[in-house]
Design a protein around this motif. Structure first.
Motif, mmCIF file in Angstrom:
data_model
loop_
_atom_site.group_PDB
_atom_site.id
_atom_site.type_symbol
_atom_site.label_atom_id
_atom_site.label_comp_id
_atom_site.label_asym_id
_atom_site.label_seq_id
_atom_site.Cartn_x
_atom_site.Cartn_y
_atom_site.Cartn_z
ATOM 1 N N GLN A 61 0.376 -4.736 1.062
ATOM 2 C CA GLN A 61 1.763 -4.379 0.754
ATOM 3 C C GLN A 61 1.794 -3.278 -0.307
ATOM 4 O OE1 GLN A 61 3.195 -8.293 -0.226
ATOM 5 N NE2 GLN A 61 4.149 -8.558 1.782
ATOM 6 N N GLY A 62 0.912 -3.378 -1.285
ATOM 7 C CA GLY A 62 0.818 -2.344 -2.314
ATOM 8 C C GLY A 62 0.400 -1.007 -1.730
ATOM 9 N N GLN A 63 -0.563 -1.038 -0.822
ATOM 10 C CA GLN A 63 -1.007 0.196 -0.179
ATOM 11 C C GLN A 63 0.120 0.802 0.655
ATOM 12 O OE1 GLN A 63 -4.548 -1.581 1.669
ATOM 13 N NE2 GLN A 63 -5.751 0.026 0.677
ATOM 14 N N SER A 64 0.856 -0.046 1.332
ATOM 15 C CA SER A 64 1.975 0.422 2.145
ATOM 16 C C SER A 64 3.070 1.035 1.274
ATOM 17 C CB SER A 64 2.530 -0.752 2.957
ATOM 18 O OG SER A 64 3.639 -0.346 3.701
ATOM 19 N N THR A 65 3.356 0.409 0.158
ATOM 20 C CA THR A 65 4.348 0.951 -0.777
ATOM 21 C C THR A 65 3.888 2.295 -1.330
ATOM 22 O OG1 THR A 65 5.093 -1.266 -1.362
ATOM 23 C CG2 THR A 65 5.590 0.493 -2.927
ATOM 24 N N LEU B 115 -3.619 6.248 4.912
ATOM 25 C CA LEU B 115 -3.530 5.551 6.203
ATOM 26 C C LEU B 115 -4.874 4.969 6.624
ATOM 27 C CD1 LEU B 115 -1.188 7.986 8.149
ATOM 28 C CD2 LEU B 115 -0.699 5.594 7.613
ATOM 29 N N ALA B 116 -5.933 5.725 6.399
ATOM 30 C CA ALA B 116 -7.272 5.244 6.744
ATOM 31 C C ALA B 116 -7.647 4.035 5.895
ATOM 32 C CB ALA B 116 -8.296 6.359 6.569
ATOM 33 N N ALA B 117 -7.258 4.045 4.626
ATOM 34 C CA ALA B 117 -7.532 2.908 3.754
ATOM 35 C C ALA B 117 -6.790 1.667 4.236
ATOM 36 C CB ALA B 117 -7.139 3.242 2.320
ATOM 37 N N ILE B 118 -5.542 1.836 4.622
ATOM 38 C CA ILE B 118 -4.752 0.717 5.124
ATOM 39 C C ILE B 118 -5.352 0.190 6.424
ATOM 40 C CG2 ILE B 118 -2.511 0.061 6.084
ATOM 41 C CD1 ILE B 118 -1.263 2.083 4.055
#
Length: 64
Positions: free
Chosen positions: A19-23, A42-45
């Motif tokens: 969720q933090g990465q998405s935010t 995006l690659a990290a997510i």
């Protein structure tokens, strides 16, 4: 007992990180970051989701 119940805390912790990465990605898009930075996020997510999915699938297969 399902492996997802046994590892609930771990799964929820990872979900909060996702969720933090998405935010962070949303903020990057709103601030018009460079394409390469967006792709890196995006690659990290994707990597995080794929890794967690693999763990859940392995747990499922181990139960059968």
């Amino acid at each position: 007992m399902s492996h997802t119940v046994r590892y609930k805390k771990m799964l929820l912790t990872r979900l909060k990180k996702l969720q933090g990465q998405s935010t962070a990605l949303e903020k990057m898009l709103n601030r018009e970051h460079e394409c390469a930075e967006i792709l890196q996020q995006l690659a990290a997510i994707r990597g995080a989701v794929n890794g967690r999915m693999l763990q859940v699938m392995q747990g499922r297969l181990a139960e059968q």
